[in-house]
Design a protein around this motif. Sequence first.
Motif, PDB file in Angstrom:
ATOM      1  N   GLN A  95     -27.727 -30.280 -19.419  1.00  0.00           N
ATOM      2  CA  GLN A  95     -28.107 -29.185 -20.942  1.00  0.00           C
ATOM      3  C   GLN A  95     -28.198 -27.652 -19.646  1.00  0.00           C
ATOM      4  O   GLN A  95     -27.820 -26.235 -20.587  1.00  0.00           O
ATOM      5  CB  GLN A  95     -29.655 -28.994 -21.331  1.00  0.00           C
ATOM      6  CG  GLN A  95     -29.746 -31.028 -21.436  1.00  0.00           C
ATOM      7  CD  GLN A  95     -29.963 -31.311 -21.109  1.00  0.00           C
ATOM      8  OE1 GLN A  95     -29.839 -31.621 -19.722  1.00  0.00           O
ATOM      9  NE2 GLN A  95     -29.176 -33.124 -22.031  1.00  0.00           N
ATOM     10  N   ALA A  96     -28.580 -27.721 -18.532  1.00  0.00           N
ATOM     11  CA  ALA A  96     -28.238 -26.493 -17.703  1.00  0.00           C
ATOM     12  C   ALA A  96     -27.104 -26.000 -16.978  1.00  0.00           C
ATOM     13  O   ALA A  96     -26.580 -25.002 -17.285  1.00  0.00           O
ATOM     14  CB  ALA A  96     -28.485 -27.012 -16.299  1.00  0.00           C
ATOM     15  N   VAL A  97     -26.226 -26.796 -17.830  1.00  0.00           N
ATOM     16  CA  VAL A  97     -24.509 -26.625 -17.600  1.00  0.00           C
ATOM     17  C   VAL A  97     -23.940 -25.766 -19.255  1.00  0.00           C
ATOM     18  O   VAL A  97     -23.095 -24.794 -18.654  1.00  0.00           O
ATOM     19  CB  VAL A  97     -23.276 -27.858 -17.176  1.00  0.00           C
ATOM     20  CG1 VAL A  97     -22.144 -27.400 -17.193  1.00  0.00           C
ATOM     21  CG2 VAL A  97     -23.824 -27.990 -15.665  1.00  0.00           C
ATOM     22  N   ALA A  98     -24.784 -26.293 -20.196  1.00  0.00           N
ATOM     23  CA  ALA A  98     -24.277 -25.666 -21.539  1.00  0.00           C
ATOM     24  C   ALA A  98     -24.792 -24.655 -21.567  1.00  0.00           C
ATOM     25  O   ALA A  98     -23.380 -22.905 -21.748  1.00  0.00           O
ATOM     26  CB  ALA A  98     -24.407 -26.948 -22.310  1.00  0.00           C
ATOM     27  N   VAL A  99     -25.697 -24.546 -20.907  1.00  0.00           N
ATOM     28  CA  VAL A  99     -26.922 -23.071 -21.688  1.00  0.00           C
ATOM     29  C   VAL A  99     -26.117 -22.019 -20.318  1.00  0.00           C
ATOM     30  O   VAL A  99     -25.962 -20.958 -20.651  1.00  0.00           O
ATOM     31  CB  VAL A  99     -28.028 -23.158 -20.514  1.00  0.00           C
ATOM     32  CG1 VAL A  99     -28.665 -21.313 -20.587  1.00  0.00           C
ATOM     33  CG2 VAL A  99     -28.583 -23.725 -21.909  1.00  0.00           C
ATOM     34  N   LEU A 100     -25.328 -22.362 -18.874  1.00  0.00           N
ATOM     35  CA  LEU A 100     -24.908 -21.659 -18.361  1.00  0.00           C
ATOM     36  C   LEU A 100     -23.193 -21.244 -18.200  1.00  0.00           C
ATOM     37  O   LEU A 100     -22.340 -20.065 -18.156  1.00  0.00           O
ATOM     38  CB  LEU A 100     -24.728 -21.739 -16.655  1.00  0.00           C
ATOM     39  CG  LEU A 100     -26.184 -21.745 -15.915  1.00  0.00           C
ATOM     40  CD1 LEU A 100     -26.434 -22.887 -14.575  1.00  0.00           C
ATOM     41  CD2 LEU A 100     -26.887 -20.613 -15.599  1.00  0.00           C
ATOM     42  N   ARG A 101     -23.202 -21.609 -18.964  1.00  0.00           N
ATOM     43  CA  ARG A 101     -21.143 -21.438 -19.773  1.00  0.00           C
ATOM     44  C   ARG A 101     -21.881 -21.086 -20.878  1.00  0.00           C
ATOM     45  O   ARG A 101     -19.952 -20.801 -21.815  1.00  0.00           O
ATOM     46  CB  ARG A 101     -21.113 -23.046 -19.685  1.00  0.00           C
ATOM     47  CG  ARG A 101     -20.322 -23.506 -18.223  1.00  0.00           C
ATOM     48  CD  ARG A 101     -19.479 -24.425 -18.581  1.00  0.00           C
ATOM     49  NE  ARG A 101     -19.264 -25.016 -16.975  1.00  0.00           N
ATOM     50  CZ  ARG A 101     -18.846 -26.211 -16.536  1.00  0.00           C
ATOM     51  NH1 ARG A 101     -17.661 -26.718 -18.214  1.00  0.00           N
ATOM     52  NH2 ARG A 101     -18.058 -26.614 -15.406  1.00  0.00           N
ATOM     53  N   ASN A 102     -22.208 -21.060 -21.526  1.00  0.00           N
ATOM     54  CA  ASN A 102     -22.874 -20.202 -23.270  1.00  0.00           C
ATOM     55  C   ASN A 102     -22.812 -18.802 -22.454  1.00  0.00           C
ATOM     56  O   ASN A 102     -24.549 -18.512 -23.339  1.00  0.00           O
ATOM     57  CB  ASN A 102     -23.912 -21.306 -23.933  1.00  0.00           C
ATOM     58  CG  ASN A 102     -23.529 -20.322 -25.206  1.00  0.00           C
ATOM     59  OD1 ASN A 102     -22.731 -19.336 -25.423  1.00  0.00           O
ATOM     60  ND2 ASN A 102     -23.878 -21.319 -26.198  1.00  0.00           N
ATOM     61  N   HIS A 103     -22.117 -17.919 -22.354  1.00  0.00           N
ATOM     62  CA  HIS A 103     -22.995 -16.448 -22.257  1.00  0.00           C
ATOM     63  C   HIS A 103     -23.179 -15.669 -23.521  1.00  0.00           C
ATOM     64  O   HIS A 103     -23.007 -15.042 -23.465  1.00  0.00           O
ATOM     65  CB  HIS A 103     -21.317 -15.758 -20.900  1.00  0.00           C
ATOM     66  CG  HIS A 103     -20.908 -16.042 -21.517  1.00  0.00           C
ATOM     67  ND1 HIS A 103     -19.950 -14.334 -22.810  1.00  0.00           N
ATOM     68  CD2 HIS A 103     -18.963 -16.528 -21.114  1.00  0.00           C
ATOM     69  CE1 HIS A 103     -18.675 -14.731 -22.855  1.00  0.00           C
ATOM     70  NE2 HIS A 103     -18.115 -16.401 -22.231  1.00  0.00           N
ATOM     71  N   ALA A 104     -21.900 -16.090 -24.452  1.00  0.00           N
ATOM     72  CA  ALA A 104     -22.879 -15.565 -25.869  1.00  0.00           C
ATOM     73  C   ALA A 104     -23.619 -16.135 -26.473  1.00  0.00           C
ATOM     74  O   ALA A 104     -24.948 -15.200 -26.736  1.00  0.00           O
ATOM     75  CB  ALA A 104     -21.469 -16.454 -26.886  1.00  0.00           C
TER      76      ALA A 104
END
Length: 404
Positions: free
Chosen positions: A55-64
């Motif tokens: 989940q952390a990776v998902a947030v960090l990669r979703n800069h939009a």
Amino acid sequence: MTIATSTIDASNSDLDPYSPRAQADPHAFYDRLRQQGPVVYVPGRDVWLVSGYAQAVAVLRNHADFVSGDGVTFNVPSTRTERYPLIENDPPLHDRIRRSVQPSFTKRAIESFAPGVENAASEIAHDAVELGEFDAVEVIARAMPDQAMTLLTGITPPSAEALAEWSDATSRGEEPAGTQQHSESVMEALTWLATEGLPAMPAHCLGRLIVDSGGHDGRLDEDGSQRLMTLASMWLAGIDSTGALLGNAIDAFVDHPDQWDLLRSRPDLIPNAAEELLRFGAPFKAFFRRTRTTAHVDGAEIPAGARVAVMLAAASRDPLQFPDPHRLDITRENAKSHLAFGNGLHVCLGSPFARLEVVSLLAELARRVARFERAGEARRSPSQTVHKFDTLPVRVVPAEGESK
């Protein structure tokens, strides 16, 4: 819609990330938090905590959906009018700024600093053995990044004490417990850098390249503020993060002498040991993002205007990613997948240089030190952002052939 998340009332729960209990033993807190789920809302702090690795990776990669331009700390700074360009901007501005300095952090560019960093590491390890008993924060954890960042940036601070205070205040001023004094220390650092630090820099260094030329492509703004803040963010963040990591590393080897013995017998493991130490003793507890519209993470619906804490240290000990996560294992195969340096487009620009510092120092210490022992009561910093020591008294047993 069913929201796959937990809601924790910080007023009557021990799951407030900024409570004294959580700050005193953050990894025990992360374990309790993880039991509630990978995404947790804490009303008492009005913050969403993302502690699961995926989940952390998902947030960090979703800069939009999870933006950096609205603040990457708990509190949005009110006294600092200029933002740190590399971490407090979103594309396309972030990308333009990063491209202007990225060539200084290529493999070839970093390798050019290796002789100087290795020489500093040798002197630090020699001093540690000569002293025998010392505060590892002062002798090792601060000394290495102080010397290395001067090599990298060209900035020579007025004193080690001033630099430690300034770098510490950079994160603490924007925490829930931040004070006006922290904000004033940051402004003092920026003022010193602009009026005294920059004029004293040598002719050819990264600092000059950024401030005088606007980076490799000359595209940093010409009025100076963006250039100054780009340099300041590299300098101050590089000091505190690497220093925290090194203090945590020494403490880890005090508690895990078997891993130190293995490192000394297998120098080829040093690069992987550096990654495992980053995972095990991640310097930053969390970095923040904000939402401008409704966003989703693993089924959790996060509203617009939310404050989202990506729990880097917690994610780096997620058992779903790292089996037996509380065990230091310098042979761990996936150690490098830690989130100590972040992930995605905001991954730490200076991470190759930090790795050079850690690897160089581990190599010298492994050659000279047979064992680290505790020599007094260690004291953690009250920082709510950086997991580090204020004092770490240790004693070293010299390796055979080394003498005090």
